[in-house]
Design a protein around this motif. Structure first.
Motif, PDB file in Angstrom:
ATOM      1  N   LEU A  61       0.852  -1.238  -0.018  1.00  0.00           N
ATOM      2  CA  LEU A  61      -0.008  -0.104   0.119  1.00  0.00           C
ATOM      3  C   LEU A  61       1.003   1.314   0.044  1.00  0.00           C
ATOM      4  CD1 LEU A  61      -2.830  -1.052   2.607  1.00  0.00           C
ATOM      5  CD2 LEU A  61      -3.134  -0.696   0.056  1.00  0.00           C
ATOM      6  N   PHE A  62       2.097   1.043   0.365  1.00  0.00           N
ATOM      7  CA  PHE A  62       2.961   2.225   0.496  1.00  0.00           C
ATOM      8  C   PHE A  62       3.206   2.663  -0.945  1.00  0.00           C
ATOM      9  CE2 PHE A  62       7.250   4.336   0.347  1.00  0.00           C
ATOM     10  CZ  PHE A  62       7.028   5.326   1.241  1.00  0.00           C
ATOM     11  N   ASP A  63       3.505   1.897  -2.076  1.00  0.00           N
ATOM     12  CA  ASP A  63       3.681   2.122  -3.478  1.00  0.00           C
ATOM     13  C   ASP A  63       2.436   2.756  -3.807  1.00  0.00           C
ATOM     14  OD1 ASP A  63       6.141   0.838  -3.237  1.00  0.00           O
ATOM     15  OD2 ASP A  63       5.748  -0.887  -4.093  1.00  0.00           O
ATOM     16  N   VAL A  64       1.274   2.211  -3.488  1.00  0.00           N
ATOM     17  CA  VAL A  64       0.008   2.885  -3.873  1.00  0.00           C
ATOM     18  C   VAL A  64       0.114   4.426  -3.638  1.00  0.00           C
ATOM     19  CG1 VAL A  64      -2.485   3.019  -3.764  1.00  0.00           C
ATOM     20  CG2 VAL A  64      -1.188   0.886  -4.040  1.00  0.00           C
ATOM     21  N   GLY A  65       0.338   4.773  -2.310  1.00  0.00           N
ATOM     22  CA  GLY A  65       0.524   6.308  -1.643  1.00  0.00           C
ATOM     23  C   GLY A  65       1.557   6.965  -2.383  1.00  0.00           C
ATOM     24  N   LEU A  66       2.863   6.348  -2.920  1.00  0.00           N
ATOM     25  CA  LEU A  66       3.559   7.048  -3.875  1.00  0.00           C
ATOM     26  C   LEU A  66       3.030   7.308  -5.122  1.00  0.00           C
ATOM     27  CD1 LEU A  66       7.009   5.225  -3.218  1.00  0.00           C
ATOM     28  CD2 LEU A  66       6.513   7.284  -2.492  1.00  0.00           C
ATOM     29  N   MET A  67       2.292   6.348  -5.611  1.00  0.00           N
ATOM     30  CA  MET A  67       1.871   6.508  -6.986  1.00  0.00           C
ATOM     31  C   MET A  67       0.863   7.858  -6.741  1.00  0.00           C
ATOM     32  SD  MET A  67      -1.237   5.848  -8.686  1.00  0.00           S
ATOM     33  CE  MET A  67      -2.446   4.529  -7.851  1.00  0.00           C
ATOM     34  N   ILE A  68      -0.051   7.819  -5.719  1.00  0.00           N
ATOM     35  CA  ILE A  68      -1.183   8.928  -5.630  1.00  0.00           C
ATOM     36  C   ILE A  68      -0.319  10.243  -5.518  1.00  0.00           C
ATOM     37  CG2 ILE A  68      -2.782   9.809  -4.115  1.00  0.00           C
ATOM     38  CD1 ILE A  68      -3.508   7.153  -3.453  1.00  0.00           C
ATOM     39  N   ALA A  69       0.949  10.199  -4.804  1.00  0.00           N
ATOM     40  CA  ALA A  69       1.534  11.280  -4.478  1.00  0.00           C
ATOM     41  C   ALA A  69       2.375  11.817  -5.815  1.00  0.00           C
ATOM     42  CB  ALA A  69       2.618  11.311  -3.471  1.00  0.00           C
ATOM     43  N   PHE A  70       2.660  10.934  -6.683  1.00  0.00           N
ATOM     44  CA  PHE A  70       3.305  11.359  -7.891  1.00  0.00           C
ATOM     45  C   PHE A  70       2.164  11.839  -8.941  1.00  0.00           C
ATOM     46  CE2 PHE A  70       6.804   8.508  -6.686  1.00  0.00           C
ATOM     47  CZ  PHE A  70       7.634   9.571  -6.589  1.00  0.00           C
ATOM     48  N   GLY A  71       0.871  11.270  -8.938  1.00  0.00           N
ATOM     49  CA  GLY A  71      -0.306  11.706  -9.669  1.00  0.00           C
ATOM     50  C   GLY A  71      -0.540  12.964  -9.226  1.00  0.00           C
ATOM     51  N   VAL A  72      -0.591  13.492  -8.230  1.00  0.00           N
ATOM     52  CA  VAL A  72      -0.667  14.918  -7.806  1.00  0.00           C
ATOM     53  C   VAL A  72       0.365  15.930  -8.333  1.00  0.00           C
ATOM     54  CG1 VAL A  72      -1.124  16.546  -5.875  1.00  0.00           C
ATOM     55  CG2 VAL A  72      -2.013  14.104  -5.837  1.00  0.00           C
ATOM     56  N   LEU A  73       1.820  15.251  -8.125  1.00  0.00           N
ATOM     57  CA  LEU A  73       2.738  16.142  -8.733  1.00  0.00           C
ATOM     58  C   LEU A  73       2.786  16.231  -9.981  1.00  0.00           C
ATOM     59  CD1 LEU A  73       5.482  17.344  -7.923  1.00  0.00           C
ATOM     60  CD2 LEU A  73       6.552  15.213  -8.360  1.00  0.00           C
ATOM     61  N   GLY A  74       2.020  15.222 -10.924  1.00  0.00           N
ATOM     62  CA  GLY A  74       2.183  15.385 -12.055  1.00  0.00           C
ATOM     63  C   GLY A  74       1.182  16.326 -12.822  1.00  0.00           C
ATOM     64  N   VAL A  75      -0.011  16.388 -11.879  1.00  0.00           N
ATOM     65  CA  VAL A  75      -1.013  17.387 -12.145  1.00  0.00           C
ATOM     66  C   VAL A  75      -0.279  18.941 -12.088  1.00  0.00           C
ATOM     67  CG1 VAL A  75      -3.201  18.462 -11.615  1.00  0.00           C
ATOM     68  CG2 VAL A  75      -2.798  16.135 -11.692  1.00  0.00           C
ATOM     69  N   GLY A  76       0.284  19.033 -10.865  1.00  0.00           N
ATOM     70  CA  GLY A  76       1.045  20.261 -10.646  1.00  0.00           C
ATOM     71  C   GLY A  76       2.105  20.723 -12.001  1.00  0.00           C
ATOM     72  N   MET A  77       2.898  19.731 -12.396  1.00  0.00           N
ATOM     73  CA  MET A  77       3.795  19.855 -13.342  1.00  0.00           C
ATOM     74  C   MET A  77       3.034  20.284 -14.633  1.00  0.00           C
ATOM     75  SD  MET A  77       6.578  16.846 -12.692  1.00  0.00           S
ATOM     76  CE  MET A  77       7.396  17.301 -13.845  1.00  0.00           C
ATOM     77  N   ARG A  78       1.878  19.519 -15.053  1.00  0.00           N
ATOM     78  CA  ARG A  78       1.302  19.809 -16.339  1.00  0.00           C
ATOM     79  C   ARG A  78       0.804  21.275 -16.008  1.00  0.00           C
ATOM     80  NH1 ARG A  78      -0.480  14.912 -18.688  1.00  0.00           N
ATOM     81  NH2 ARG A  78      -1.864  16.047 -19.918  1.00  0.00           N
ATOM     82  N   LYS A  79       0.251  21.563 -15.005  1.00  0.00           N
ATOM     83  CA  LYS A  79      -0.520  22.875 -14.888  1.00  0.00           C
ATOM     84  C   LYS A  79       0.459  23.956 -15.252  1.00  0.00           C
ATOM     85  CE  LYS A  79      -4.872  22.106 -13.834  1.00  0.00           C
ATOM     86  NZ  LYS A  79      -5.785  22.453 -14.676  1.00  0.00           N
ATOM     87  N   LEU A  80       1.674  23.713 -14.649  1.00  0.00           N
ATOM     88  CA  LEU A  80       2.852  24.763 -14.607  1.00  0.00           C
ATOM     89  C   LEU A  80       3.913  24.559 -16.033  1.00  0.00           C
ATOM     90  CD1 LEU A  80       4.235  24.805 -10.877  1.00  0.00           C
ATOM     91  CD2 LEU A  80       2.755  26.453 -12.153  1.00  0.00           C
TER      92      LEU A  80
END
Length: 494
Positions: free
Chosen positions: A411-430
């Motif tokens: 589940l820790f890997d799932v948490g990392l995946m969610i964190a990187f998904g949110v990071l990706g949204v920020g990167m795409r917006k910027l």
């Protein structure tokens, strides 16, 4: 050699392998044809499920997915003027105007058989070039690997979009993430912040699924509109003989684009996203009617598709021989090879010759599958575009979570995946490119290990980079590349 090749051919033609290649190609075409889904996302989502299969079956599925996804984006590029993947962006410029003139079938057919022609050239380059490159790579030491990886790292500038500084920022973040875990030489934890699960480092699959899969889900559903994209209807497909004769008429364009795509594919870190634009530009430059480009010139459809698909085979050369990904998709495929217990690099062809040559054969069987499936996709591609967006991306979200959890049941890997998904949204917006981050993350461990081992062997001296001819050549190429990038970025800053 002949015995190994015979066993490899038998393995590649096993029913389960052919079925896997067929399924991978079919899914790849569908994924590529749906706006918002890409071959990269498909690889990231489905690669974890291949870890539990036989190597030839699992990698064969991913090769089919790679090739199918590269072609599939041309369906939407032609039919609705929205490229399914970045590697089909240039195809849209002339493909969509052709479709609006009632020549969608002609544009799609030329796109398909141009893709097959480019795919064949790239695969031939892999078969002919890989053994010689492997023999050459066996002479590599730590200094040569460091110099080659450093040269590859400079290639991220070509996937940095309009802003070189943002690309460098993303690459620096990727290199930093590669340092998380346990020191490979000293054995001490670093950047783990007391979290035991980080001692093994960050996996490439949670990173890739988060940045490509979940990010796209969040962006698509966040900006969802009930407006349905209306594709071109009544696609009339010309006879195969007429398509091949027309393709033959533009053989200089096909050869030029194939050679360009193979050359770019063999360079680490660039990929089809670059080759399709360069091929389009060259086709316009050498065309007798350059003024018709962007208005429905078939050469503007053929060139980018040929170049993008010839990248596929050639990009396996640096991936399999040096363990350095040719592009983002092969970076994920490299992770799948490692999960199968096979370390990409100069010794792969020696230690796993049967699997290596079976992959050779699979490159050509997947090409045949692409031609077969593509003929149906050209006729019925409009049906795929009618899938409801909420249903589609809800299924993608489920695959994101299932694929990430399936690797280590963590589940820790799932948490990392969610964190990187949110990071990706920020990167795409910027408008910060994601590709340099992934490529730098993959190259980070290679460049660190080779540099530190070289310094240990030379007792802290950097002279091996100058004393060894191969390392010196790559170092000179790196300096030339950096100088060229800085020179070309100067007018943009001005």
């Amino acid at each position: 050699m002949l015995d190994t090749l015979s066993l490899a051919i038998q393995a590649a033609f096993e029913p389960q392998v052919l079925l896997a290649v067929f399924a991978g190609t079919l899914i790849g075409v569908i994924i590529g044809a749906l706006p918002g889904l890409t071959a990269t996302m498909g690889m990231a989502l489905l690669a974890p499920f291949t870890f539990f299969l036989e190597p030839v079956v699992g990698i064969g599925f991913l090769i089919g997915l790679y090739k199918g996804g590269t072609f599939g984006g041309s369906l939407t590029a032609v039919l609705i003027g929205t490229p399914g993947t970045a590697s089909n962006a240039a195809t849209m410029l002339d493909g969509y105007p052709l479709a609006k003139r009632g020549e969608a079938g002609r544009a799609l057919s030329l796109s398909l058989w141009g893709s097959v022609a480019g795919d064949m050239v790239g695969s031939i380059c892999l078969v002919l070039g890989a053994p010689f490159v492997a023999a050459f790579a066996l002479r590599f030491g730590n200094a040569e690997f460091f110099a080659l990886t450093l040269f590859s790292l400079t290639m991220v500038a070509y996937v940095s979009g309009d802003s070189l500084s943002k690309g460098v920022l993303a690459a620096a973040a990727g290199l930093t993430l590669a340092l998380v875990g346990t020191d490979p030489i000293g054995g001490s934890p670093r950047f783990t912040f007391g979290v035991p699960e980080l001692s093994a480092g960050i996996g490439v699959i949670p990173l890739a699924i988060g940045l490509f899969g979940l990010t796209e889900v969040l962006l698509q559903l966040g900006g969802y509109s009930s407006r349905v994209l209306e594709p071109i209807r009544n696609v009339s497909v010309p006879p195969l003989g007429a398509v091949l004769r027309e393709l033959k008429r533009y053989w200089p364009n096909v050869l030029r684009s194939s050679a360009l795509g193979a050359a770019i594919g063999a360079l680490p870190g660039i990929g089809a996203e670059t080759s399709n634009w360069v091929a389009y530009g060259l086709a316009k430059r050498f065309s007798k009617e350059p003024e018709t480009f962007g208005k429905g010139n078939v050469e503007g459809v053929i060139a980018p598709e040929v170049a993008a698909n010839s990248v596929c085979g050639a990009s396996f050369i640096p991936t399999l021989i040096f363990g350095i990904p040719g592009d983002i998709v092969t970076a994920i495929l490299m992770g799948a090879l490692i999960a199968q217990g096979m370390e990409p690099g100069p010794t792969l062809i020696r230690d796993h010759a049967d699997v290596f040559y079976a992959l050779y054969v699979t490159m050509f069987t997947s090409m045949v599958m692409l031609a077969f499936i593509g003929m149906f996709a050209v006729r019925f591609g409009t049906l795929v575009l009618r899938i409801s967006r909420p249903i589609l991306f809800s299924c993608v979200a489920i695959l994101c979570f299932a694929g990430t959890y399936a690797i280590n049941a963590s589940l820790f890997d799932v948490g990392l995946m969610i964190a990187f998904g949110v990071l990706g949204v920020g990167m795409r917006k910027l408008n910060i490119p994601i590709a340099p981050m992934i490529l730098a993350f993959i190259l980070g461990s290679i460049i660190e290990n080779s540099l530190r081992r070289m310094l240990i062997q030379s007792r802290g001296s950097l002279m091996p980079l100058v004393d060894r001819p191969i390392a010196l050549v790559f170092l000179a190429l790196t300096l030339m590349t950096v100088a060229t990038i800085l020179w070309h970025s100067r007018p943009r800053r001005a």
